[in-house]
Design a protein around this motif. Sequence first.
Motif, PDB file in Angstrom:
ATOM      1  N   ALA A 133       0.898  -1.622   0.393  1.00 16.55           N
ATOM      2  CA  ALA A 133       0.109  -0.331   0.609  1.00 16.55           C
ATOM      3  C   ALA A 133       0.927   1.330   0.033  1.00 16.55           C
ATOM      4  O   ALA A 133       0.457   2.224   0.491  1.00 16.55           O
ATOM      5  N   VAL A 136       3.781   2.976  -4.960  1.00 13.20           N
ATOM      6  CA  VAL A 136       3.841   1.626  -6.202  1.00 13.20           C
ATOM      7  C   VAL A 136       2.394   1.440  -6.407  1.00 13.20           C
ATOM      8  O   VAL A 136       1.245   1.302  -7.492  1.00 13.20           O
ATOM      9  N   ASN A 156      -1.265  -5.410   2.730  1.00 16.28           N
ATOM     10  CA  ASN A 156      -0.002  -4.885   3.477  1.00 16.28           C
ATOM     11  C   ASN A 156       0.009  -5.152   5.009  1.00 16.28           C
ATOM     12  O   ASN A 156      -0.953  -5.350   5.422  1.00 16.28           O
ATOM     13  N   ARG A 157       0.951  -5.040   4.965  1.00 19.30           N
ATOM     14  CA  ARG A 157       1.536  -5.594   6.554  1.00 19.30           C
ATOM     15  C   ARG A 157       0.744  -4.578   7.182  1.00 19.30           C
ATOM     16  O   ARG A 157      -0.169  -4.567   8.395  1.00 19.30           O
ATOM     17  N   LYS A 161      -2.767   0.924   6.493  1.00 18.40           N
ATOM     18  CA  LYS A 161      -2.119   2.201   5.480  1.00 18.40           C
ATOM     19  C   LYS A 161      -2.543   1.457   4.617  1.00 18.40           C
ATOM     20  O   LYS A 161      -3.637   2.409   3.265  1.00 18.40           O
ATOM     21  N   MET A 205      13.381  -8.176  -2.694  1.00 16.49           N
ATOM     22  CA  MET A 205      13.767  -7.186  -4.085  1.00 16.49           C
ATOM     23  C   MET A 205      15.779  -7.523  -3.491  1.00 16.49           C
ATOM     24  O   MET A 205      15.946  -7.835  -2.132  1.00 16.49           O
ATOM     25  N   LEU A 229       6.588  -6.109  -9.555  1.00 14.56           N
ATOM     26  CA  LEU A 229       7.373  -5.389  -9.970  1.00 14.56           C
ATOM     27  C   LEU A 229       8.573  -5.334  -9.570  1.00 14.56           C
ATOM     28  O   LEU A 229       9.152  -4.189 -10.208  1.00 14.56           O
TER      29      LEU A 229
HETATM   30  P1  NDP Z   1       7.047   2.313  -0.649  1.00 16.51           P
HETATM   31  O1  NDP Z   1       8.582   2.393  -0.060  1.00 16.51           O
HETATM   32  O2  NDP Z   1       5.777   3.809  -0.702  1.00 16.51           O
HETATM   33  O3  NDP Z   1       6.416   0.883   0.163  1.00 16.51           O
HETATM   34  C1  NDP Z   1       6.867  -0.117   0.851  1.00 16.51           C
HETATM   35  C2  NDP Z   1       5.808  -0.888   0.923  1.00 16.51           C
HETATM   36  O4  NDP Z   1       6.352  -2.169   1.066  1.00 16.51           O
HETATM   37  C3  NDP Z   1       4.416  -1.139   1.722  1.00 16.51           C
HETATM   38  O5  NDP Z   1       3.303  -1.425   1.259  1.00 16.51           O
HETATM   39  C4  NDP Z   1       5.494  -1.690   2.664  1.00 16.51           C
HETATM   40  O6  NDP Z   1       4.190  -2.241   3.785  1.00 16.51           O
HETATM   41  C5  NDP Z   1       6.383  -2.936   2.067  1.00 16.51           C
HETATM   42  N1  NDP Z   1       7.473  -3.694   2.882  1.00 16.51           N
HETATM   43  C6  NDP Z   1       8.103  -2.847   3.045  1.00 16.51           C
HETATM   44  N2  NDP Z   1       8.875  -3.439   3.436  1.00 16.51           N
HETATM   45  C7  NDP Z   1       8.149  -5.027   4.323  1.00 16.51           C
HETATM   46  C8  NDP Z   1       8.169  -6.182   4.627  1.00 16.51           C
HETATM   47  N3  NDP Z   1       9.079  -6.843   5.353  1.00 16.51           N
HETATM   48  N4  NDP Z   1       6.815  -6.753   5.388  1.00 16.51           N
HETATM   49  C9  NDP Z   1       6.092  -6.559   4.430  1.00 16.51           C
HETATM   50  N5  NDP Z   1       5.564  -5.782   3.926  1.00 16.51           N
HETATM   51  C10 NDP Z   1       6.557  -4.760   3.601  1.00 16.51           C
HETATM   52  O7  NDP Z   1       7.557   1.614  -2.010  1.00 16.51           O
HETATM   53  P2  NDP Z   1       7.422   1.797  -3.285  1.00 16.51           P
HETATM   54  O8  NDP Z   1       5.843   1.304  -3.491  1.00 16.51           O
HETATM   55  O9  NDP Z   1       8.217   3.422  -3.365  1.00 16.51           O
HETATM   56  O10 NDP Z   1       8.068   1.144  -4.109  1.00 16.51           O
HETATM   57  C11 NDP Z   1       7.965  -0.573  -3.975  1.00 16.51           C
HETATM   58  C12 NDP Z   1       8.289  -1.480  -5.241  1.00 16.51           C
HETATM   59  O11 NDP Z   1       7.743  -1.098  -5.853  1.00 16.51           O
HETATM   60  C13 NDP Z   1       9.801  -1.380  -4.755  1.00 16.51           C
HETATM   61  O12 NDP Z   1      11.122  -1.871  -4.169  1.00 16.51           O
HETATM   62  C14 NDP Z   1      10.135  -1.742  -6.091  1.00 16.51           C
HETATM   63  O13 NDP Z   1      11.153  -2.594  -6.336  1.00 16.51           O
HETATM   64  C15 NDP Z   1       9.270  -1.434  -6.839  1.00 16.51           C
HETATM   65  N6  NDP Z   1       9.329  -0.581  -8.352  1.00 16.51           N
HETATM   66  C16 NDP Z   1       9.048  -1.146 -10.051  1.00 16.51           C
HETATM   67  C17 NDP Z   1       9.820  -0.127 -10.356  1.00 16.51           C
HETATM   68  C18 NDP Z   1       9.359  -1.191 -12.118  1.00 16.51           C
HETATM   69  O14 NDP Z   1       9.966   0.018 -13.157  1.00 16.51           O
HETATM   70  N7  NDP Z   1       9.700  -2.346 -12.135  1.00 16.51           N
HETATM   71  C19 NDP Z   1       8.862   0.901 -10.610  1.00 16.51           C
HETATM   72  C20 NDP Z   1       9.015   1.274  -9.239  1.00 16.51           C
HETATM   73  C21 NDP Z   1       9.092   0.914  -7.720  1.00 16.51           C
HETATM   74  P3  NDP Z   1       4.444  -0.802   5.364  1.00 16.51           P
HETATM   75  O15 NDP Z   1       2.706   0.218   5.036  1.00 16.51           O
HETATM   76  O16 NDP Z   1       3.231  -1.977   6.052  1.00 16.51           O
HETATM   77  O17 NDP Z   1       5.404  -0.900   5.634  1.00 16.51           O
END
Ligand code: NDP
Length: 292
Positions: A133, A136, A156-157, A161, A205, A229
């Motif tokens: 959430a 992206v 979402n975790r 959110k 990642m 993604l």
């Molecule tokens: P954000 O930091 O805004 O969001 C991260 C998300 O990941 C949140 O929903 C978060 O949950 C969740 N998350 C992080 N760590 C954990 C965990 N340990 N366990 C469970 N959930 C977790 O990142 P973005 O939305 O900007 O980007 C997300 C991904 O999208 C990037 O890492 C990238 O890989 C991919 N991406 C790919 C692109 C492409 O061109 N292919 C372009 C842009 C991004 P919580 O809300 O609970 O913290």
Amino acid sequence: MNPVGGKTAVCGLIGNPVEHTMSPVIHNYLAEKTGTDLVYVPFHVETGRLADAVKGAYGLNLLGLNATVPYKTDVMECVSSIDPSAEAIGAVNTLVRTDDGYRGYNTDMPGLYRAMRFDGVEVAGEQVLILGAGGVARAVALMLLEKGAEQVILLNRSREKAQELAERINEKAGRAFARALGLTEYGEIDASRKYLCIQATSVGMYPRVEEAPIEDLSFYRLVHTGYDLIFNPMETRFMKLCAEAGARVFNGYRMLLYQGVLAFTLWTGVEISEELAAETYEQMLMAMEKHG
Ligand code: NDP
């Protein structure tokens, strides 16, 4: 690469870090193949220097910029206008030079949609699970609404959110389009059908490639197509689990290609054919093999 001369246009990427970016491969190859006099360079921008960097780029007559992590939201403060769809998404990844500053666009979401079309992944009429959430995930949900998906379930975790995001999307949709669940609440999903699942968290990642947002295989049995993604690694644990449960799987590499292709067209007006896009994709794969 084209020889650099006095009239060569310059575009670049601003981010932190930028050292492992694939964007120079995309743009310099497209410039060469389309006979466009343009070079593309990565620029590492230190924390607190974003506004200086964009101002400096404009002063140096740069034709355009891409913005990546962590600047996709903050860069919106540094442009003179913003395309309405980037405004709605709340993130800008492409800056295009105009007479009074840069105009901000978002090519990530049209890039994802074009990648999905290429991969034969249908969106219209679909019920879609989104993992995440964050920024992206929000953009993905808006894209799905715009392209006619029937419903999305955000897992979402942090459930709050997901709930906040669902409420914002529903307000825009004018109906109960999005529903929120915690990452462990997938037992509440109707298991009598299968779903397209878009993985929009950062879990899995590089370098933490052994992780997936959900481990339980019973979740993956709900999925007919798993679309991660993430593009590094090329095959994530999420994709492996989806495949083990019998789903088709895709990674974010083609999204990365098409966000670049669309940015190149915004800067130059040059349309890129599917053939050239496919060739560029091969170049990206070769560069990745070479540099890891
Ligand atoms: P954000 O930091 O805004 O969001 C991260 C998300 O990941 C949140 O929903 C978060 O949950 C969740 N998350 C992080 N760590 C954990 C965990 N340990 N366990 C469970 N959930 C977790 O990142 P973005 O939305 O900007 O980007 C997300 C991904 O999208 C990037 O890492 C990238 O890989 C991919 N991406 C790919 C692109 C492409 O061109 N292919 C372009 C842009 C991004 P919580 O809300 O609970 O913290």
